[in-house]
Enzyme design. Sequence first.
Site, mmCIF file in Angstrom:
data_model
loop_
_atom_site.group_PDB
_atom_site.id
_atom_site.type_symbol
_atom_site.label_atom_id
_atom_site.label_comp_id
_atom_site.label_asym_id
_atom_site.label_seq_id
_atom_site.Cartn_x
_atom_site.Cartn_y
_atom_site.Cartn_z
ATOM 1 N N ASP A 187 36.335 -45.364 -51.240
ATOM 2 C CA ASP A 187 34.882 -45.366 -51.030
ATOM 3 C C ASP A 187 34.176 -44.952 -52.317
ATOM 4 O OD1 ASP A 187 32.253 -45.077 -50.184
ATOM 5 O OD2 ASP A 187 32.796 -44.109 -48.297
ATOM 6 N N HIS A 210 33.385 -48.847 -46.646
ATOM 7 C CA HIS A 210 32.246 -47.966 -46.367
ATOM 8 C C HIS A 210 31.313 -48.613 -45.342
ATOM 9 C CE1 HIS A 210 29.338 -44.752 -47.488
ATOM 10 N NE2 HIS A 210 28.429 -45.675 -47.231
ATOM 11 N N SER A 235 27.273 -42.873 -43.335
ATOM 12 C CA SER A 235 26.774 -42.818 -44.701
ATOM 13 C C SER A 235 25.643 -41.795 -44.832
ATOM 14 C CB SER A 235 26.343 -44.228 -45.136
ATOM 15 O OG SER A 235 26.106 -44.280 -46.519
#
Length: 324
Positions: free
Chosen positions: A270, A299, A136
């Site tokens: 996502d 995610h 991320s």
Amino acid sequence: MRSGSEEAVPLHEEFIYCCGAATHVLKCGPWKDLSKDESKNLPRLLFMIIPGNPGLAGYYRTFIQALYCGLNQQYPVWVVSHAGHCKPPSGMEMIEDTDIKELEDVFGLNGQVEHKLNFLKKNVSKDIKLVLIAHSIGCYITLEMMKRASELQVLRSVLLFPTIERMAQSPQGKLMTPLLCKLRYALYMPVYLLSFLPEGVKASLVRFALRGMKTCDESSITTSINLFSVDCIANILYMASQEMMKVVERDSTTIKQNLKKLIFYYGTGDSWCPQHYYDEIKMDFPDGDIRLCEKGLRHAFVLDASKEMAAMITDWLQDDLTKL
């Protein structure tokens, strides 16, 4: 690569000050210290995990154990929390009691980049090669690290569900930006009140929040209890607010310069980095190793798919490791 017994994995836990901020480090393997240049027993390679946000090392406990076993326990695998995202143990403050201010705004996005570079400088010999595995916002941080410290011996960077561009314009970003940038202070009071609940009640609340998952990693339950700390939440939300404002344009220059070292892994559903971000980067870098998830992983894969992700990564890196 074969997998060993994860129950027998030597796992070391440390709380340290890095750039003056409380930092939680989890280390898989017998290598506690990689900073001594004169040691003949240092491994040739370190796998270092750069977390997402919340940047709590505990979320990656199962992941690094599975990765270490998948690597036949040949290389250390470490995860370093973001500055100030962990609740320090009793007797340790969130900020080091010193007159020396090591870094301006260490809890901000830029500070978190410098925090990781400082950790490597102080704790890892410059002769050790690195595999950086980022998740991320950790992917943005990793690209910044490679841009600012070209001397790092990065063998590979694996960027999982990369939030490296247009965060505020993503479906989740449009929802969260007003909350993070204008209303985050309103969240502090309920978190403060919840912090007085017994640990068992906090764990029950976390389980209730994650009840929709078929399977949930137990370490995610215990780690999430950190989120009942006002100090932790304040630092987490502050960093997130900066992400919405600062992660705008994709750094195509750094990507181009390091393309052969990078593996991108995008999700199909996502809401932080939607599939058209994948389509666009794939078009801009047709020779890049840019993959689209075919397994439907979320995610926040650490909540329920750590072992599956670790197995994929060890498979991707087999050719690189055989050349060492």
